[in-house]
Design a protein around this motif. Sequence first.
Motif, PDB file in Angstrom:
ATOM      1  N   GLN B 113      99.128 -12.572 -52.936  1.00  0.00           N
ATOM      2  CA  GLN B 113      97.870 -12.101 -53.472  1.00  0.00           C
ATOM      3  C   GLN B 113      97.738 -12.431 -54.955  1.00  0.00           C
ATOM      4  O   GLN B 113      96.711 -12.943 -55.397  1.00  0.00           O
ATOM      5  CB  GLN B 113      97.742 -10.595 -53.246  1.00  0.00           C
ATOM      6  N   GLN B 114      98.806 -12.152 -55.694  1.00  0.00           N
ATOM      7  CA  GLN B 114      98.713 -12.363 -57.135  1.00  0.00           C
ATOM      8  C   GLN B 114      98.612 -13.840 -57.501  1.00  0.00           C
ATOM      9  O   GLN B 114      98.045 -14.187 -58.526  1.00  0.00           O
ATOM     10  CB  GLN B 114      99.899 -11.686 -57.832  1.00  0.00           C
ATOM     11  N   ARG B 115      99.174 -14.702 -56.642  1.00  0.00           N
ATOM     12  CA  ARG B 115      99.095 -16.141 -56.936  1.00  0.00           C
ATOM     13  C   ARG B 115      97.901 -16.805 -56.259  1.00  0.00           C
ATOM     14  O   ARG B 115      97.818 -18.037 -56.214  1.00  0.00           O
ATOM     15  CB  ARG B 115     100.385 -16.835 -56.473  1.00  0.00           C
ATOM     16  N   GLY B 116      97.047 -15.995 -55.649  1.00  0.00           N
ATOM     17  CA  GLY B 116      95.866 -16.561 -54.993  1.00  0.00           C
ATOM     18  C   GLY B 116      96.222 -17.548 -53.894  1.00  0.00           C
ATOM     19  O   GLY B 116      95.557 -18.560 -53.701  1.00  0.00           O
ATOM     20  N   ALA B 117      97.275 -17.243 -53.145  1.00  0.00           N
ATOM     21  CA  ALA B 117      97.782 -18.206 -52.159  1.00  0.00           C
ATOM     22  C   ALA B 117      97.241 -17.978 -50.751  1.00  0.00           C
ATOM     23  O   ALA B 117      97.649 -18.657 -49.814  1.00  0.00           O
ATOM     24  CB  ALA B 117      99.309 -18.165 -52.135  1.00  0.00           C
ATOM     25  N   GLN B 120      90.549 -18.195 -48.387  1.00  0.00           N
ATOM     26  CA  GLN B 120      89.373 -17.501 -47.845  1.00  0.00           C
ATOM     27  C   GLN B 120      89.187 -17.931 -46.405  1.00  0.00           C
ATOM     28  O   GLN B 120      89.296 -19.105 -46.096  1.00  0.00           O
ATOM     29  CB  GLN B 120      88.131 -17.943 -48.634  1.00  0.00           C
ATOM     30  N   GLY B 121      88.911 -16.962 -45.538  1.00  0.00           N
ATOM     31  CA  GLY B 121      88.717 -17.305 -44.131  1.00  0.00           C
ATOM     32  C   GLY B 121      90.024 -17.418 -43.376  1.00  0.00           C
ATOM     33  O   GLY B 121      90.036 -17.765 -42.198  1.00  0.00           O
ATOM     34  N   GLY B 122      91.131 -17.140 -44.053  1.00  0.00           N
ATOM     35  CA  GLY B 122      92.439 -17.257 -43.403  1.00  0.00           C
ATOM     36  C   GLY B 122      92.899 -15.968 -42.766  1.00  0.00           C
ATOM     37  O   GLY B 122      92.182 -14.955 -42.758  1.00  0.00           O
ATOM     38  N   ARG B 123      94.124 -16.031 -42.217  1.00  0.00           N
ATOM     39  CA  ARG B 123      94.705 -14.856 -41.571  1.00  0.00           C
ATOM     40  C   ARG B 123      96.102 -14.586 -42.113  1.00  0.00           C
ATOM     41  O   ARG B 123      96.845 -15.510 -42.444  1.00  0.00           O
ATOM     42  CB  ARG B 123      94.819 -15.079 -40.059  1.00  0.00           C
ATOM     43  N   LEU B 124      96.434 -13.304 -42.202  1.00  0.00           N
ATOM     44  CA  LEU B 124      97.758 -12.866 -42.631  1.00  0.00           C
ATOM     45  C   LEU B 124      98.317 -11.989 -41.521  1.00  0.00           C
ATOM     46  O   LEU B 124      97.772 -10.923 -41.227  1.00  0.00           O
ATOM     47  CB  LEU B 124      97.629 -12.074 -43.945  1.00  0.00           C
ATOM     48  N   VAL B 125      99.390 -12.471 -40.881  1.00  0.00           N
ATOM     49  CA  VAL B 125      99.917 -11.771 -39.703  1.00  0.00           C
ATOM     50  C   VAL B 125     101.283 -11.171 -40.012  1.00  0.00           C
ATOM     51  O   VAL B 125     102.214 -11.875 -40.404  1.00  0.00           O
ATOM     52  CB  VAL B 125     100.044 -12.733 -38.498  1.00  0.00           C
ATOM     53  N   ARG B 157      94.154  -3.884 -44.670  1.00  0.00           N
ATOM     54  CA  ARG B 157      93.135  -4.492 -43.824  1.00  0.00           C
ATOM     55  C   ARG B 157      91.778  -4.584 -44.516  1.00  0.00           C
ATOM     56  O   ARG B 157      91.165  -5.651 -44.589  1.00  0.00           O
ATOM     57  CB  ARG B 157      93.020  -3.653 -42.554  1.00  0.00           C
ATOM     58  N   ARG B 158      91.306  -3.454 -45.024  1.00  0.00           N
ATOM     59  CA  ARG B 158      89.967  -3.420 -45.611  1.00  0.00           C
ATOM     60  C   ARG B 158      89.905  -4.198 -46.932  1.00  0.00           C
ATOM     61  O   ARG B 158      89.039  -5.070 -47.095  1.00  0.00           O
ATOM     62  CB  ARG B 158      89.514  -1.965 -45.781  1.00  0.00           C
ATOM     63  N   PRO B 159      90.807  -3.925 -47.880  1.00  0.00           N
ATOM     64  CA  PRO B 159      90.742  -4.690 -49.134  1.00  0.00           C
ATOM     65  C   PRO B 159      90.867  -6.198 -48.912  1.00  0.00           C
ATOM     66  O   PRO B 159      90.181  -6.986 -49.579  1.00  0.00           O
ATOM     67  CB  PRO B 159      91.937  -4.162 -49.938  1.00  0.00           C
ATOM     68  N   MET B 160      91.712  -6.602 -47.968  1.00  0.00           N
ATOM     69  CA  MET B 160      91.888  -8.040 -47.730  1.00  0.00           C
ATOM     70  C   MET B 160      90.650  -8.640 -47.071  1.00  0.00           C
ATOM     71  O   MET B 160      90.301  -9.789 -47.342  1.00  0.00           O
ATOM     72  CB  MET B 160      93.100  -8.277 -46.823  1.00  0.00           C
ATOM     73  N   ALA B 163      88.338  -9.800 -49.422  1.00  0.00           N
ATOM     74  CA  ALA B 163      88.720 -11.071 -50.045  1.00  0.00           C
ATOM     75  C   ALA B 163      88.668 -12.220 -49.038  1.00  0.00           C
ATOM     76  O   ALA B 163      89.123 -13.324 -49.326  1.00  0.00           O
ATOM     77  CB  ALA B 163      90.114 -10.941 -50.642  1.00  0.00           C
ATOM     78  N   GLY B 164      88.144 -11.939 -47.841  1.00  0.00           N
ATOM     79  CA  GLY B 164      87.984 -13.000 -46.847  1.00  0.00           C
ATOM     80  C   GLY B 164      89.232 -13.295 -46.039  1.00  0.00           C
ATOM     81  O   GLY B 164      89.326 -14.325 -45.378  1.00  0.00           O
ATOM     82  N   VAL B 165      90.202 -12.401 -46.084  1.00  0.00           N
ATOM     83  CA  VAL B 165      91.439 -12.624 -45.334  1.00  0.00           C
ATOM     84  C   VAL B 165      91.552 -11.574 -44.224  1.00  0.00           C
ATOM     85  O   VAL B 165      91.418 -10.371 -44.479  1.00  0.00           O
ATOM     86  CB  VAL B 165      92.679 -12.521 -46.258  1.00  0.00           C
ATOM     87  N   ALA B 166      91.800 -12.031 -42.993  1.00  0.00           N
ATOM     88  CA  ALA B 166      91.971 -11.107 -41.871  1.00  0.00           C
ATOM     89  C   ALA B 166      93.450 -10.738 -41.745  1.00  0.00           C
ATOM     90  O   ALA B 166      94.299 -11.613 -41.610  1.00  0.00           O
ATOM     91  CB  ALA B 166      91.474 -11.752 -40.582  1.00  0.00           C
TER      92      ALA B 166
END
Lengths: 247, 250
Positions: B113-117, B120-125, B157-160, B163-166
Amino acid sequence: MWIRGVMTGSGKICLLTGASHGLGLALAQELVARGYQVLGTGRRPHAELPADFPDCAYLPVDLTQADAAPRIAAWCARQVAGPLPLAILNAGAGRYRPLSDETAAEMAEVLQINFDANVQLAQALHPKLQGGTLGLIGSVAHKGAAGMPVYAASKGALDGFGRALAEEWRGTVRVRVLHPGPVATGMSERAGRPRDMIDSLFLSPRAVAMTLLDRLNSTRGPDRQVVSFAQVGGHMLWRKLAGGAGR
Amino acid sequence: MNVLLTGAASGLGAALLRACIARGDSVCVIDIDARPPNLPDTVTWLQHDLSDTDPALWDRIADAIAQQDPFDLTVLCAGISATGPFETISAHAHQQVSRINLHAPMRLCLILQQRGALAQGGRLVFVASLSCFTGYPGAASYGASKDGLAAFARSLRRPMRRAGVAVQLLCPGPMDTPHATRYAPKGARADRRIAPQTVAQMVLDAPRARFVLVPGAGAKLAALLGRLAPAMMTRIMGRVLFAKLKDQPR
Ligand SMILES: NC(=O)c1ccc[n+]([C@@H]2O[C@H](COP(=O)([O-])OP(=O)(O)OC[C@H]3O[C@@H](n4cnc5c(N)ncnc54)[C@H](OP(=O)(O)O)[C@@H]3O)[C@@H](O)[C@H]2O)c1
């Protein structure tokens, strides 16, 4: 009486972490009022204990130190000859802030205080707790809380830990995970949540402490319990109607 | 697609890596093992012990991550377990479980998150476990680490999403991987376990809108029962699993 004492002939003794402030302080006061010998721990030195700290033993030990759990267990063994009938692991810390404002070091510290230290303490205390009760103080945030993800994770882990341990130790040590709702201990302001209207709605530490102790002393009820507005309110009303029962 | 995987040397992570290579993704891997031979150039391999707490090592990983393009898919697979009666497992083993399964993925998220890695539109599982629904007597610190991860994922979940991340939580039951074989009670049947390739494909195909991913009909049923009667499911886990683990020589 529906409120039963935990004592099984071994005296009323309780090890309590985080006894120096907030909910732990209220628990210590209530335990002493109920005739318990309390072994309290906290981070601050003796000299900084609050004026209303009750008459009980106190050991300052920082739970982020690697040897904290064995030190507390050894202190406990020196103070109590026989088994330890009750241990309440209440010490906790957390900050109300989004992930982006966290630092790696502070994140690790919150996980260590709220979760890892309790795993280490449960293990170190296990021999002495035989026949007794282990109370873990979680939080309603254990299900997830957008405003405090790291704290929520630490309490979620504690909940899962207690859930498994209660089953493993059933019949030898009674394990209870109790999840308080918001308590007026100043923790949430120190945690960075702005003071607002909502604060006046927070539960009183004393009422929560009384409810928690009665829940811990009862042989009934599930392993994991929420102790928030409905439960504390209902409990205090019941005590009033029953005429200050339990003392 | 740009993909980040932890724990891709074996099990589910390896299955995901193969599937991603096959569909032409470029993949960045973080694993304790060295880079295996014969991987295509589209794979960047960062060798890193996730249980290490040395800030300098984590800074190195953070810098390496920042050099990559943002990730469309991140799957945090790396995990270990420790099974047996809680008090008989060494304090060190419990700590390793906590560091690798809980501290490390949280720290990685912070870095991402801090490195903007995270694209947008991506997923974090997050890879949790079916134990989030059933409890896991016989692996108390493991179950704890996965529940901690679940609470973390729920919180993000909500904050991400803003930022466009699921954010998604994968809760697999026993898989036919070296991990499961290592930690299951002796005599447990491997043919009842779900294949890691199947789970990997499910992760890749999962719709963005779904938060909890439970692969397989058996696991879905267990998760449902766990939601309906959590205390009963933990008792059952105690009877069928913990009882076996307890009695087996280790
Ligand atoms: N307040 C709430 O709204 C709320 C809601 C749900 C659950 N809880 C939980 O209830 C418990 C008590 O909370 P509280 O509101 O009473 O918090 P508090 O007023 O901030 O008190 C926390 C206690 O934990 C001790 N502690 C913190 N870090 C420590 C460390 N590194 N080593 C040793 N001791 C440490 C503190 O010791 P020192 O003061 O000496 O540093 C203090 O005694 C916590 O587990 C908390 O998560 C609180």
